[in-house]
Design a protein around this motif. Structure first.
Motif, PDB file in Angstrom:
ATOM      1  N   CYS A  83       0.836  -1.235  -0.061  1.00  0.00           N
ATOM      2  CA  CYS A  83       0.014  -0.067   0.017  1.00  0.00           C
ATOM      3  C   CYS A  83       0.910   1.400  -0.005  1.00  0.00           C
ATOM      4  CB  CYS A  83      -1.019  -0.159   1.314  1.00  0.00           C
ATOM      5  SG  CYS A  83      -2.222  -1.316   1.086  1.00  0.00           S
ATOM      6  N   SER A  84       1.811   1.055   0.686  1.00  0.00           N
ATOM      7  CA  SER A  84       2.713   2.259   0.772  1.00  0.00           C
ATOM      8  C   SER A  84       3.339   2.893  -0.688  1.00  0.00           C
ATOM      9  CB  SER A  84       3.973   2.397   1.666  1.00  0.00           C
ATOM     10  OG  SER A  84       5.081   1.521   1.318  1.00  0.00           O
ATOM     11  N   TYR A  85       3.931   1.543  -1.438  1.00  0.00           N
ATOM     12  CA  TYR A  85       4.123   1.770  -2.707  1.00  0.00           C
ATOM     13  C   TYR A  85       2.932   2.153  -3.761  1.00  0.00           C
ATOM     14  CZ  TYR A  85       8.450  -0.745  -0.956  1.00  0.00           C
ATOM     15  OH  TYR A  85       9.555  -0.977  -0.550  1.00  0.00           O
ATOM     16  N   ALA A 105      -3.999  -6.802 -10.424  1.00  0.00           N
ATOM     17  CA  ALA A 105      -2.813  -6.311 -10.121  1.00  0.00           C
ATOM     18  C   ALA A 105      -1.454  -6.551 -10.821  1.00  0.00           C
ATOM     19  CB  ALA A 105      -2.697  -6.973  -8.267  1.00  0.00           C
ATOM     20  N   PRO A 106      -0.569  -5.534 -11.020  1.00  0.00           N
ATOM     21  CA  PRO A 106       0.508  -5.783 -11.691  1.00  0.00           C
ATOM     22  C   PRO A 106       1.437  -7.043 -10.963  1.00  0.00           C
ATOM     23  CG  PRO A 106       0.877  -3.809 -10.702  1.00  0.00           C
ATOM     24  CD  PRO A 106      -0.845  -4.346 -10.540  1.00  0.00           C
ATOM     25  N   HIS A 173       3.657  -8.728  -6.435  1.00  0.00           N
ATOM     26  CA  HIS A 173       2.610  -7.760  -6.766  1.00  0.00           C
ATOM     27  C   HIS A 173       3.313  -6.490  -5.910  1.00  0.00           C
ATOM     28  CE1 HIS A 173      -0.537  -9.855  -8.333  1.00  0.00           C
ATOM     29  NE2 HIS A 173      -0.926 -10.539  -7.203  1.00  0.00           N
ATOM     30  N   THR A 174       3.723  -6.684  -4.878  1.00  0.00           N
ATOM     31  CA  THR A 174       4.763  -5.728  -3.939  1.00  0.00           C
ATOM     32  C   THR A 174       5.865  -5.281  -4.853  1.00  0.00           C
ATOM     33  OG1 THR A 174       4.242  -6.686  -1.782  1.00  0.00           O
ATOM     34  CG2 THR A 174       6.010  -4.886  -1.979  1.00  0.00           C
ATOM     35  N   LEU A 175       6.540  -6.079  -5.559  1.00  0.00           N
ATOM     36  CA  LEU A 175       7.825  -5.781  -6.285  1.00  0.00           C
ATOM     37  C   LEU A 175       7.132  -4.719  -7.622  1.00  0.00           C
ATOM     38  CD1 LEU A 175       9.978  -8.707  -6.227  1.00  0.00           C
ATOM     39  CD2 LEU A 175      10.185  -6.542  -5.035  1.00  0.00           C
ATOM     40  N   ALA A 176       6.095  -5.282  -8.101  1.00  0.00           N
ATOM     41  CA  ALA A 176       5.636  -4.415  -9.200  1.00  0.00           C
ATOM     42  C   ALA A 176       5.296  -2.834  -8.961  1.00  0.00           C
ATOM     43  CB  ALA A 176       4.290  -5.000  -9.758  1.00  0.00           C
ATOM     44  N   TYR A 177       4.556  -2.513  -7.663  1.00  0.00           N
ATOM     45  CA  TYR A 177       4.135  -1.283  -7.235  1.00  0.00           C
ATOM     46  C   TYR A 177       5.531  -0.540  -6.827  1.00  0.00           C
ATOM     47  CZ  TYR A 177      -0.635  -2.616  -7.303  1.00  0.00           C
ATOM     48  OH  TYR A 177      -1.987  -2.996  -7.762  1.00  0.00           O
TER      49      TYR A 177
END
Length: 196
Positions: A83-85, A105-106, A173-177
């Motif tokens: 969420c922060s990203y 989601a990417p 997903h986290t890495l994508a954002y």
């Protein structure tokens, strides 16, 4: 290795789920009374669950299990980091559109992330020199650990090669954002330099 240092410009503070959702729906610009009116309005709870489910790439049932909406006090650390990203990478206007439309989601694999962050823009010989260095594994484990806010040991358990085949999908997903947030920050830096 300049790209690795640039990741330090990403957010270090992680917003509370309620604050993140206020940003997503544009409520953060309202008065406290107006925010409360919006948060208790019919359908807001469902909108929150729907949006978090979409951007995190997880089931709505999972999101509902994170506690009272919109506080989601039991939201796991990996979701808060994502969420922060997202907050850096996407405007509230884009997030409102995502909330009301279909969205997937990417995802970015560990290998793709490492290539962009550590190796992008280097010549073939420079890339080969870095990848064959004894320090490279430690550098990419540190980069992933800091980006995902998890231990290197956990990452090491995902596999012995750079592909990390056992990496959970939600971390992709986290890495994508994170990559999208990094790119946005890089564009802002370029714009500032050209304006100066």
């Amino acid at each position: 290795m300049n790209n690795y240092e640039s990741i330090k410009h990403l957010p270090s503070e992680i917003p509370a789920p309620r604050q993140f959702l206020r940003y997503c729906f544009g409520f953060n610009k309202l008065t406290p009374e107006e925010i409360l009116d919006e948060e208790i309005s019919f359908g807001y709870s469902a909108k929150c669950v729907n949006l978090l489910s979409k951007i995190l790439g997880i089931q709505k049932k999972t999101v509902r299990g994170w506690g009272d909406n919109p506080n989601f006090e039991d939201m796991p650390q990996h979701a808060r980091t994502t969420c922060s990203y997202v907050q850096v990478a996407l405007s509230s206007e884009i997030l409102k559109r995502i909330a009301s439309s279909e969205y997937v989601a990417p995802r970015v694999t560990a290998n793709q992330f490492i290539n962009e962050m550590l190796l992008k823009g280097l010549s073939h010989s420079e890339r080969l020199k870095i990848v064959s260095s004894t320090k490279f594994r430690g550098q990419y484990l540190t980069l992933l650990s800091e980006t995902l806010t998890i231990s290197k040991r956990t990452i090491y358990e995902w596999g012995g090669d750079i592909e990390l085949p056992k990496m959970p999908l939600y971390h992709q997903h986290t890495l994508a954002y994170a990559l999208a947030a990094y790119r946005k920050k890089q564009q802002q830096i370029i714009v500032k330099r050209s304006a100066a």
